[in-house]
Write a protein that holds these residues in place. Structure first.
Motif, PDB file in Angstrom:
ATOM      1  N   ASN A 238       0.817  -1.221   0.000  1.00 58.83           N
ATOM      2  CA  ASN A 238       0.000   0.000   0.000  1.00 58.83           C
ATOM      3  C   ASN A 238       0.845   1.263   0.000  1.00 58.83           C
ATOM      4  N   GLN A 239       2.005   1.217   0.638  1.00 56.45           N
ATOM      5  CA  GLN A 239       2.862   2.392   0.725  1.00 56.45           C
ATOM      6  C   GLN A 239       3.927   2.444  -0.371  1.00 56.45           C
ATOM      7  N   GLY A 240       3.883   1.491  -1.298  1.00 57.85           N
ATOM      8  CA  GLY A 240       4.832   1.506  -2.408  1.00 57.85           C
ATOM      9  C   GLY A 240       6.237   1.108  -2.004  1.00 57.85           C
ATOM     10  N   MET A 241       6.373   0.394  -0.892  1.00 55.94           N
ATOM     11  CA  MET A 241       7.680  -0.068  -0.439  1.00 55.94           C
ATOM     12  C   MET A 241       8.012  -1.425  -1.060  1.00 55.94           C
ATOM     13  N   ARG A 242       9.284  -1.723  -1.149  1.00 56.46           N
ATOM     14  CA  ARG A 242       9.691  -3.058  -1.587  1.00 56.46           C
ATOM     15  C   ARG A 242       9.355  -4.070  -0.485  1.00 56.46           C
ATOM     16  N   LEU A 243       9.042  -5.292  -0.893  1.00 58.93           N
ATOM     17  CA  LEU A 243       8.725  -6.324   0.092  1.00 58.93           C
ATOM     18  C   LEU A 243       9.960  -6.769   0.873  1.00 58.93           C
ATOM     19  N   GLN A 244      11.110  -6.813   0.190  1.00 61.03           N
ATOM     20  CA  GLN A 244      12.387  -7.159   0.829  1.00 61.03           C
ATOM     21  C   GLN A 244      12.278  -8.426   1.688  1.00 61.03           C
ATOM     22  N   THR A 245      11.919  -9.501   1.043  1.00 57.38           N
ATOM     23  CA  THR A 245      11.755 -10.777   1.749  1.00 57.38           C
ATOM     24  C   THR A 245      12.724 -11.816   1.196  1.00 57.38           C
ATOM     25  N   ASP A 246      13.479 -12.440   2.089  1.00 58.04           N
ATOM     26  CA  ASP A 246      14.528 -13.372   1.679  1.00 58.04           C
ATOM     27  C   ASP A 246      14.026 -14.580   0.890  1.00 58.04           C
ATOM     28  N   PRO A 247      12.880 -15.181   1.234  1.00 59.12           N
ATOM     29  CA  PRO A 247      12.447 -16.372   0.491  1.00 59.12           C
ATOM     30  C   PRO A 247      12.302 -16.154  -1.016  1.00 59.12           C
ATOM     31  N   THR A 248      11.929 -14.942  -1.428  1.00 59.13           N
ATOM     32  CA  THR A 248      11.828 -14.695  -2.870  1.00 59.13           C
ATOM     33  C   THR A 248      13.204 -14.672  -3.514  1.00 59.13           C
ATOM     34  N   VAL A 249      14.184 -14.121  -2.788  1.00 57.23           N
ATOM     35  CA  VAL A 249      15.558 -14.099  -3.294  1.00 57.23           C
ATOM     36  C   VAL A 249      16.080 -15.524  -3.452  1.00 57.23           C
ATOM     37  N   ILE A 250      15.829 -16.336  -2.426  1.00 56.06           N
ATOM     38  CA  ILE A 250      16.277 -17.735  -2.458  1.00 56.06           C
ATOM     39  C   ILE A 250      15.649 -18.476  -3.635  1.00 56.06           C
ATOM     40  N   TYR A 251      14.363 -18.241  -3.862  1.00 58.12           N
ATOM     41  CA  TYR A 251      13.686 -18.907  -4.979  1.00 58.12           C
ATOM     42  C   TYR A 251      14.314 -18.492  -6.307  1.00 58.12           C
ATOM     43  N   GLY A 252      14.621 -17.217  -6.438  1.00 59.17           N
ATOM     44  CA  GLY A 252      15.239 -16.723  -7.672  1.00 59.17           C
ATOM     45  C   GLY A 252      16.638 -17.268  -7.903  1.00 59.17           C
ATOM     46  N   MET A 253      17.323 -17.622  -6.815  1.00 58.12           N
ATOM     47  CA  MET A 253      18.668 -18.185  -6.946  1.00 58.12           C
ATOM     48  C   MET A 253      18.635 -19.619  -7.453  1.00 58.12           C
ATOM     49  N   GLY A 254      17.541 -20.313  -7.204  1.00 56.21           N
ATOM     50  CA  GLY A 254      17.433 -21.695  -7.663  1.00 56.21           C
ATOM     51  C   GLY A 254      18.463 -22.598  -7.023  1.00 56.21           C
ATOM     52  N   GLU A 255      19.112 -23.427  -7.838  1.00 59.29           N
ATOM     53  CA  GLU A 255      20.074 -24.400  -7.323  1.00 59.29           C
ATOM     54  C   GLU A 255      21.354 -23.746  -6.821  1.00 59.29           C
ATOM     55  N   ARG A 256      21.540 -22.466  -7.102  1.00 59.41           N
ATOM     56  CA  ARG A 256      22.733 -21.769  -6.608  1.00 59.41           C
ATOM     57  C   ARG A 256      22.672 -21.553  -5.108  1.00 59.41           C
ATOM     58  N   TYR A 257      21.473 -21.608  -4.545  1.00 53.82           N
ATOM     59  CA  TYR A 257      21.337 -21.366  -3.117  1.00 53.82           C
ATOM     60  C   TYR A 257      21.896 -22.552  -2.332  1.00 53.82           C
ATOM     61  N   LYS A 258      22.841 -22.287  -1.463  1.00 55.98           N
ATOM     62  CA  LYS A 258      23.502 -23.332  -0.669  1.00 55.98           C
ATOM     63  C   LYS A 258      23.332 -23.115   0.835  1.00 55.98           C
ATOM     64  N   GLY A 259      22.357 -22.297   1.213  1.00 58.09           N
ATOM     65  CA  GLY A 259      22.094 -22.103   2.630  1.00 58.09           C
ATOM     66  C   GLY A 259      22.354 -20.705   3.140  1.00 58.09           C
ATOM     67  N   ASN A 260      23.007 -19.887   2.321  1.00 55.33           N
ATOM     68  CA  ASN A 260      23.302 -18.514   2.737  1.00 55.33           C
ATOM     69  C   ASN A 260      22.998 -17.534   1.615  1.00 55.33           C
ATOM     70  N   ILE A 261      22.579 -16.327   2.005  1.00 53.59           N
ATOM     71  CA  ILE A 261      22.370 -15.228   1.054  1.00 53.59           C
ATOM     72  C   ILE A 261      23.466 -14.198   1.274  1.00 53.59           C
ATOM     73  N   THR A 262      24.179 -13.851   0.209  1.00 54.46           N
ATOM     74  CA  THR A 262      25.250 -12.865   0.312  1.00 54.46           C
ATOM     75  C   THR A 262      24.750 -11.494  -0.127  1.00 54.46           C
ATOM     76  N   ARG A 263      25.573 -10.482   0.138  1.00 57.51           N
ATOM     77  CA  ARG A 263      25.226  -9.127  -0.320  1.00 57.51           C
ATOM     78  C   ARG A 263      25.092  -9.090  -1.840  1.00 57.51           C
ATOM     79  N   LYS A 264      25.923  -9.879  -2.513  1.00 57.27           N
ATOM     80  CA  LYS A 264      25.854  -9.943  -3.972  1.00 57.27           C
ATOM     81  C   LYS A 264      24.498 -10.471  -4.421  1.00 57.27           C
ATOM     82  N   ASP A 265      23.977 -11.447  -3.696  1.00 60.02           N
ATOM     83  CA  ASP A 265      22.666 -12.008  -4.043  1.00 60.02           C
ATOM     84  C   ASP A 265      21.565 -10.964  -3.870  1.00 60.02           C
TER      85      ASP A 265
END
Length: 345
Positions: A238-265
């Motif tokens: 409603n406020q036009g903010m980004r959701l900023q949720t880690d599970p979506t990032v992990i899903y986008g990484m696919g098989e590259r995800y090995k248990g950690n999210i880096t700043r690069k990710d």
């Protein structure tokens, strides 16, 4: 002559008596045999092929060491011919069963039933692995997409469109039958949640509700927090903010995800990186439960815009960035809480 007749009659009577005694003994032996437990130490599967006769079944059971003395089984069927009307299929035998119990199951067609639980929060890829290892289930490639096509959904985007639940099937069942049930159930539950939704939700379609529900599912460690987490995401949209949720990032990484999210990710531009995109990702990221659909349909009316994990499955919710940063320091960076500054008197 009279003596011969007497002797013959006596002999015949003796033979008849012996025959009756033998028949009675045989009958008693067979009846006792019919109530004898199978020779099993644990449950075992039994496959009765189409066209199998009872004599063939008797030999099959004897070869497998389940019964002894096949002649007793054959005689049992002479005394009780109705037990011969067996049906083909896969059955489960147990040590507590008698031969009569087993035959009654075969007559009634009480084939073995398998259960398969499609767990909420899992992806299609994870479910495919589970289905591939399920016993006695006919699997085919791209089966989820195939079900979509058969149901008139030609999007080729199956993620999130199948309802997580426990399904039952019999041996050699087609997995498409099971998944069709799952697809139709998700359609029904999603339609119900969309019809009962709170007014003024920042969602344009039931598919967007499905997407958001999948995110809530992945973010939720405790069932009682679902409505609050849904409320946070609704407030952000409603406020036009980004959701900023880690599970979506992990899903986008696919098989590259090995248990950690880096700043690069977090700075990588992908359609699912909600730290970079505004609004929702293009598809669900997992299978949402009925509870998550309900939470998004009627989110908690809260002022929260942030939440951070306590690392025990629960979250701290905050309405301001300052409160949130303080919670992050405490629970993620392990810093001591900052005491509020007192105004001078």
């Amino acid at each position: 002559m009279k003596k011969i007749i007497i002797i013959a009659s006596s002999t015949l009577l003796t033979l008849l008596t012996l025959a009756c005694v033998g028949a009675f003994w045989g009958y008693q032996t067979v009846i006792e045999y019919s109530q004898t437990p199978l020779s099993l130490s644990e449950p075992r599967e039994l496959t009765v092929a189409r066209g199998t006769s009872v004599n063939q079944l008797a030999q099959q059971l004897a070869d497998d060491g389940v019964i002894q003395d096949t002649w007793k089984l054959k005689w049992l069927l002479k005394f009780r011919p109705e037990l011969a009307n067996i049906r083909s299929g896969l059955y489960e035998m147990s040590p507590l069963q008698t031969i009569t119990d087993l035959l009654n199951d075969l007559i009634a067609g009480k084939v073995k039933t398998f259960s398969l639980t499609l767990v909420e929060g899992k992806t299609i890829a994870e479910w495919e692995q589970q289905l591939a290892s399920a016993p006695h289930l006919k699997m085919s490639p791209e089966v989820f997409v195939a079900v979509l096509m058969e149901q008139g959904d030609d999007s080729a985007l199956p993620e999130g469109k199948f309802f997580p639940d426990t399904y039952h099937y019999t041996a050699e069942a087609d997995v498409k039958v099971l998944l069709t049930q799952s697809y139709k159930m998700m359609e029904q539950e999603l339609a119900k949640a969309w019809a009962e939704r709170a007014p003024n939700l920042p969602l344009k379609s039931s598919y967007e509700m499905l997407i958001l529900a999948s995110i809530v599912e992945k973010e939720t460690g405790q069932a009682h927090e679902r409505e609050q987490i849904a409320g946070v995401f609704v407030n952000r949209l409603n406020q036009g903010m980004r959701l900023q949720t880690d599970p979506t990032v992990i899903y986008g990484m696919g098989e590259r995800y090995k248990g950690n999210i880096t700043r690069k990710d977090l700075v990588e531009e992908t359609p699912f990186n909600t730290y970079r995109i505004f609004g929702l990702p293009p598809t669900p990221i997992a299978a949402p439960s009925k509870a998550s659909l309900a939470a998004v349909s009627k989110p908690a009316s809260v002022s929260y815009l942030y939440f951070v994990s306590r690392n025990d499955g629960t979250h701290v919710f905050s309405s301001t960035l300052e409160e949130h940063n303080n919670a992050v320091d405490i629970y993620q960076r392990k810093k001591k809480p900052v005491a509020p500054v007192k105004s001078p008197k």
